[in-house]
Write a protein that holds these residues in place. Structure first.
Motif, mmCIF file in Angstrom:
data_model
loop_
_atom_site.group_PDB
_atom_site.id
_atom_site.type_symbol
_atom_site.label_atom_id
_atom_site.label_comp_id
_atom_site.label_asym_id
_atom_site.label_seq_id
_atom_site.Cartn_x
_atom_site.Cartn_y
_atom_site.Cartn_z
ATOM 1 N N ILE A 151 28.623 34.440 43.315
ATOM 2 C CA ILE A 151 29.412 35.146 44.327
ATOM 3 C C ILE A 151 30.696 34.367 44.562
ATOM 4 O O ILE A 151 30.659 33.179 44.891
ATOM 5 C CB ILE A 151 28.629 35.278 45.649
ATOM 6 N N ASP A 152 31.828 35.044 44.378
ATOM 7 C CA ASP A 152 33.130 34.427 44.617
ATOM 8 C C ASP A 152 33.987 35.354 45.460
ATOM 9 O O ASP A 152 34.245 36.496 45.054
ATOM 10 C CB ASP A 152 33.850 34.157 43.292
ATOM 11 N N ASN A 153 34.399 34.872 46.628
ATOM 12 C CA ASN A 153 35.432 35.577 47.372
ATOM 13 C C ASN A 153 36.768 35.051 46.861
ATOM 14 O O ASN A 153 37.092 33.882 47.024
ATOM 15 C CB ASN A 153 35.286 35.341 48.874
ATOM 16 N N LEU A 154 37.515 35.909 46.200
ATOM 17 C CA LEU A 154 38.735 35.483 45.522
ATOM 18 C C LEU A 154 39.916 35.363 46.475
ATOM 19 O O LEU A 154 40.807 34.547 46.261
ATOM 20 C CB LEU A 154 39.057 36.454 44.389
ATOM 21 N N ARG A 155 39.908 36.198 47.515
ATOM 22 C CA ARG A 155 40.939 36.090 48.546
ATOM 23 C C ARG A 155 40.496 36.875 49.764
ATOM 24 O O ARG A 155 39.619 37.736 49.670
ATOM 25 C CB ARG A 155 42.296 36.582 48.043
ATOM 26 N N GLY A 156 41.100 36.566 50.881
ATOM 27 C CA GLY A 156 40.785 37.289 52.103
ATOM 28 C C GLY A 156 41.284 36.540 53.316
ATOM 29 O O GLY A 156 41.280 35.308 53.343
ATOM 30 N N ILE A 157 41.697 37.297 54.308
ATOM 31 C CA ILE A 157 42.167 36.733 55.572
ATOM 32 C C ILE A 157 41.211 37.105 56.700
ATOM 33 O O ILE A 157 40.888 36.285 57.546
ATOM 34 C CB ILE A 157 43.596 37.235 55.889
ATOM 35 N N ASN A 158 40.729 38.333 56.672
ATOM 36 C CA ASN A 158 39.808 38.831 57.686
ATOM 37 C C ASN A 158 38.376 38.541 57.235
ATOM 38 O O ASN A 158 37.941 39.016 56.183
ATOM 39 C CB ASN A 158 40.042 40.338 57.860
ATOM 40 N N SER A 159 37.632 37.764 58.017
ATOM 41 C CA SER A 159 36.292 37.355 57.587
ATOM 42 C C SER A 159 35.326 38.534 57.480
ATOM 43 O O SER A 159 34.422 38.523 56.640
ATOM 44 C CB SER A 159 35.734 36.284 58.523
ATOM 45 N N HIS A 160 35.512 39.553 58.309
ATOM 46 C CA HIS A 160 34.689 40.761 58.177
ATOM 47 C C HIS A 160 34.933 41.394 56.812
ATOM 48 O O HIS A 160 33.988 41.783 56.113
ATOM 49 C CB HIS A 160 35.040 41.738 59.307
ATOM 50 N N HIS A 161 36.181 41.474 56.404
ATOM 51 C CA HIS A 161 36.509 42.036 55.095
ATOM 52 C C HIS A 161 35.934 41.175 53.971
ATOM 53 O O HIS A 161 35.445 41.704 52.962
ATOM 54 C CB HIS A 161 38.021 42.145 54.926
ATOM 55 N N GLN A 162 36.002 39.860 54.130
ATOM 56 C CA GLN A 162 35.432 38.972 53.114
ATOM 57 C C GLN A 162 33.944 39.260 52.928
ATOM 58 O O GLN A 162 33.468 39.432 51.799
ATOM 59 C CB GLN A 162 35.626 37.506 53.522
ATOM 60 N N ALA A 163 33.210 39.309 54.027
ATOM 61 C CA ALA A 163 31.768 39.551 53.947
ATOM 62 C C ALA A 163 31.471 40.928 53.371
ATOM 63 O O ALA A 163 30.587 41.084 52.518
ATOM 64 C CB ALA A 163 31.143 39.410 55.334
ATOM 65 N N GLU A 164 32.206 41.919 53.811
ATOM 66 C CA GLU A 164 31.912 43.282 53.367
ATOM 67 C C GLU A 164 32.171 43.455 51.874
ATOM 68 O O GLU A 164 31.402 44.124 51.180
ATOM 69 C CB GLU A 164 32.722 44.286 54.186
ATOM 70 N N THR A 165 33.237 42.832 51.361
ATOM 71 C CA THR A 165 33.479 42.944 49.915
ATOM 72 C C THR A 165 32.366 42.267 49.124
ATOM 73 O O THR A 165 31.973 42.747 48.056
ATOM 74 C CB THR A 165 34.843 42.342 49.520
ATOM 75 N N ILE A 166 31.830 41.171 49.642
ATOM 76 C CA ILE A 166 30.725 40.482 48.963
ATOM 77 C C ILE A 166 29.500 41.383 48.884
ATOM 78 O O ILE A 166 28.890 41.545 47.821
ATOM 79 C CB ILE A 166 30.389 39.168 49.690
ATOM 80 N N PHE A 167 29.122 41.984 49.989
ATOM 81 C CA PHE A 167 27.905 42.792 50.001
ATOM 82 C C PHE A 167 28.077 44.101 49.230
ATOM 83 O O PHE A 167 27.137 44.568 48.578
ATOM 84 C CB PHE A 167 27.440 43.031 51.436
ATOM 85 N N LYS A 168 29.264 44.685 49.281
ATOM 86 C CA LYS A 168 29.507 45.877 48.470
ATOM 87 C C LYS A 168 29.431 45.536 46.982
ATOM 88 O O LYS A 168 28.815 46.268 46.194
ATOM 89 C CB LYS A 168 30.872 46.476 48.800
ATOM 90 N N ALA A 169 30.048 44.428 46.591
ATOM 91 C CA ALA A 169 30.020 44.023 45.187
ATOM 92 C C ALA A 169 28.601 43.668 44.754
ATOM 93 O O ALA A 169 28.185 43.973 43.630
ATOM 94 C CB ALA A 169 30.963 42.844 44.957
ATOM 95 N N PHE A 170 27.841 43.036 45.645
ATOM 96 C CA PHE A 170 26.448 42.712 45.342
ATOM 97 C C PHE A 170 25.648 43.990 45.091
ATOM 98 O O PHE A 170 24.880 44.084 44.125
ATOM 99 C CB PHE A 170 25.853 41.910 46.496
ATOM 100 N N GLY A 171 25.829 44.985 45.935
ATOM 101 C CA GLY A 171 25.142 46.258 45.741
ATOM 102 C C GLY A 171 25.504 46.908 44.415
ATOM 103 O O GLY A 171 24.632 47.380 43.680
#
Length: 197
Positions: A151-171
């Protein structure tokens, strides 16, 4: 149908997870941890995995045990549902953006647990949710699903957005990995002939 129900009871938590890998993304949650439920909904919706999860935990202390044990129980249910892994694609990957945030998830249903988790959240909490607990969730999952997960968060400023992209990508990565491969029908996608030993 590739589905399973697992109940896990300890002195700290009582959790039941039901999942269907060939679902349509339906989800029902009752965990007492609202932001985690929002993230679990991303797994269901984007992975097309039906999830029904109930949990009672020692939330009067904090959410740590509940979140970690949910990862463990979800991993156990996943391992039971996926079975011998014959005829599946095995590997999955996804890049998912949400506004300024972008995350990449790559996984292998290898039978070997491993987590590479590289996320620098811009805040320590999202609402009242401690973002450190996401790592505990994914560690619990991989150790019991027997999955290698990057799991790599490549960029992000809003932590909610960071988490949501991780879980969407995981799914989405899970959806790809568990998908039946018509060219591999009845065959284990490994030169050693097994992904369970």
């Amino acid at each position: 149908m590739r589905q399973a129900t697992v109940t896990r009871n300890t002195l700290e938590t009582r959790i039941t997870v039901s999942l269907n890998l060939d679902g349509s993304g339906q989800a029902r949650f009752d965990t007492g941890v609202p932001f985690l439920e929002h993230m679990l909904d991303q797994i269901a919706r984007h992975g097309l995995i039906d999830l029904d999860i109930t949990a009672q935990g020692d939330l009067h202390i904090d959410a740590h045990h509940t979140v970690e044990d949910l990862g463990i129980t979800l991993g156990q249910a996943f391992a039971r549902a996926i079975g011998d892994k014959k005829g599946i694609r095995r590997y999955g990957h996804a890049y998912v953006p949400l506004d300024e945030a972008l995350s990449r998830v790559v996984l292998d249903l290898s039978g070997r647990p491993g987590l590479e988790y590289h996320v620098d959240y811009t805040r320590a909490t999202i609402g009242s949710f401690d973002v450190d607990l996401f790592s505990e969730f994914f560690h619990g999952f991989v150790n019991h699903a027997m999955v290698t997960l990057h799991i790599d968060n490549l960029r992000g400023i809003n932590s909610h957005h960071q988490a949501e992209t991780i879980f969407k990508a995981f799914g989405r990565a899970l959806r790809m990995a568990v998908e039946p491969d018509p060219r591999m029908a009845g065959v284990t996608p490994s030169t050693k002939g097994t992904l369970t030993a």
